[in-house]
Design an enzyme around this catalytic site. Structure first.
Site, short mmCIF file in Angstrom:
data_model
loop_
_atom_site.label_atom_id
_atom_site.label_comp_id
_atom_site.label_asym_id
_atom_site.label_seq_id
_atom_site.Cartn_x
_atom_site.Cartn_y
_atom_site.Cartn_z
N THR A 230 0.49 -1.11 0.65
CA THR A 230 0.14 0.09 -0.55
C THR A 230 0.53 1.28 -0.60
OG1 THR A 230 0.02 -0.22 2.16
CG2 THR A 230 -2.11 -1.65 0.90
N ASP B 55 17.60 1.36 -0.76
CA ASP B 55 16.93 1.36 0.57
C ASP B 55 17.83 1.42 1.53
OD1 ASP B 55 15.66 -0.33 3.05
OD2 ASP B 55 14.31 -0.94 2.61
C1 PRP Z 1 12.28 3.42 4.77
C2 PRP Z 1 12.80 5.24 4.68
C3 PRP Z 1 11.57 5.98 5.16
C4 PRP Z 1 10.49 5.46 4.02
C5 PRP Z 1 10.52 6.70 3.05
O1 PRP Z 1 11.38 3.25 5.43
O2 PRP Z 1 13.39 4.92 5.86
O3 PRP Z 1 11.30 5.79 6.40
O4 PRP Z 1 10.55 4.33 3.71
O5 PRP Z 1 9.47 6.74 2.86
P1 PRP Z 1 7.72 7.82 2.59
O6 PRP Z 1 8.34 8.63 2.44
O7 PRP Z 1 7.72 6.83 0.96
O8 PRP Z 1 7.36 6.68 3.37
P2 PRP Z 1 11.35 2.15 5.53
O9 PRP Z 1 9.74 1.68 5.17
O10 PRP Z 1 12.08 1.51 4.57
O11 PRP Z 1 11.84 0.97 6.75
P3 PRP Z 1 12.89 0.88 7.44
O12 PRP Z 1 13.79 2.48 7.94
O13 PRP Z 1 12.68 0.07 8.56
O14 PRP Z 1 13.88 -0.24 6.42
N1 URA Z 2 13.04 4.41 0.75
C1 URA Z 2 13.77 4.55 1.18
O1 URA Z 2 14.83 3.62 1.82
N2 URA Z 2 14.55 4.70 -0.40
C2 URA Z 2 13.83 5.18 -1.38
O2 URA Z 2 14.35 5.30 -2.20
C3 URA Z 2 12.30 5.14 -0.76
C4 URA Z 2 11.56 4.81 0.47
#
Ligand code: PRP
Ligand code: URA
Length: 209
Positions: free
Chosen positions: A108, A200
């Site tokens: 989502t 990521d």
């Molecule tokens: C990543 C990143 C942000 C988010 C950004 O976290 O560190 O928190 O995605 O995406 P958005 O602006 O579209 O919300 P992730 O959900 O991968 O979790 P993690 O930090 O636990 O890997």
């Molecule tokens: N979260 C990440 O870690 N990388 C991206 O490019 C977008 C969301």
């Protein structure tokens, strides 16, 4: 309306290029994210208030400035925001650190909050929300809503790489929040990854995947 600052200091830009490189491994990635955070902390603390005090130099009495003791709270968004904490704390050692646990549901793309633990006096602190990535902006926008719901009044958002979509979302939902970035990228791909981005951030910091 909150303002967007892109911190284009050459040292920040140099280190950013290395973390964008897919050949940079976990150890270097982690160190560089912390170093970028420390350099960003230097830039974003420019507005900290000072107060005058009197000291004795070896030569004579002198008036000199010290920090006025503004209370700061660092709020990393778990997981990837953790990668920025050590660098920030090196320059702001008295800061308290609260945590907001959020992940982005891969289907989502909506953020799911799973943890929150904050200093008890957040309403008196200037809060600095940390997350290396601002993609759709959903995670940061939700984290900021959570902080405001719990009494936060002064919030700034510090991210390393952002997409314009994320910036627009924060400006719309939180016009009172200033945003600090190392780079504003082109946009998002069809999985909502930042382009060109750095992949990521959580996986690259912690060596998962
Ligand atoms: C990543 C990143 C942000 C988010 C950004 O976290 O560190 O928190 O995605 O995406 P958005 O602006 O579209 O919300 P992730 O959900 O991968 O979790 P993690 O930090 O636990 O890997
Ligand atoms: N979260 C990440 O870690 N990388 C991206 O490019 C977008 C969301």
């Amino acid at each position: 309306m909150g303002t967007v600052h892109v911190l284009d200091h050459p040292l920040i830009q140099h280190k950013l290029t290395h973390i964008r490189d897919k050949n940079t491994g976990t150890k270097d990635f982690r160190e560089l994210v912390n170093e970028i955070a420390m350099l960003m902390a230097f830039e974003i603390t420019r507005n900290l208030p000072l107060q005058e005090t009197t000291i004795e130099t070896p030569v004579q009495e002198a008036k000199a400035n010290v920090l006025a003791g503004k209370k700061i709270g660092l709020i990393p968004i778990l997981r990837a925001g953790l990668g920025m904490v050590d660098g920030m704390v090196r320059l702001i050692p008295a800061a308290k650190v609260g945590h907001v646990g959020l992940y982005r549901d891969p289907e989502t793309l909506e953020p799911v909050e799973y943890y929150i633990k904050l200093p008890s006096d957040i309403s008196e602190r200037e809060l600095i929300v940390l997350d290396p990535m601002l993609a759709t902006g959903g995670s940061a926008a939700d984290a900021i809503h959570s902080l405001k719901k719990r009494g936060a009044k002064q919030i700034r958002l510090v991210c390393i790489v952002a997409a314009p979509e994320g910036v627009e979302r924060i400006k719309k939902e939180h016009p009172d929040v200033d945003i600090y970035l190392a780079a504003l990228d082109e946009g998002l791909d069809d999985k909502a990854y930042i382009v060109p981005g750095l992949g990521d951030a959580g996986d690259r910091l912690f060596g998962t995947k």
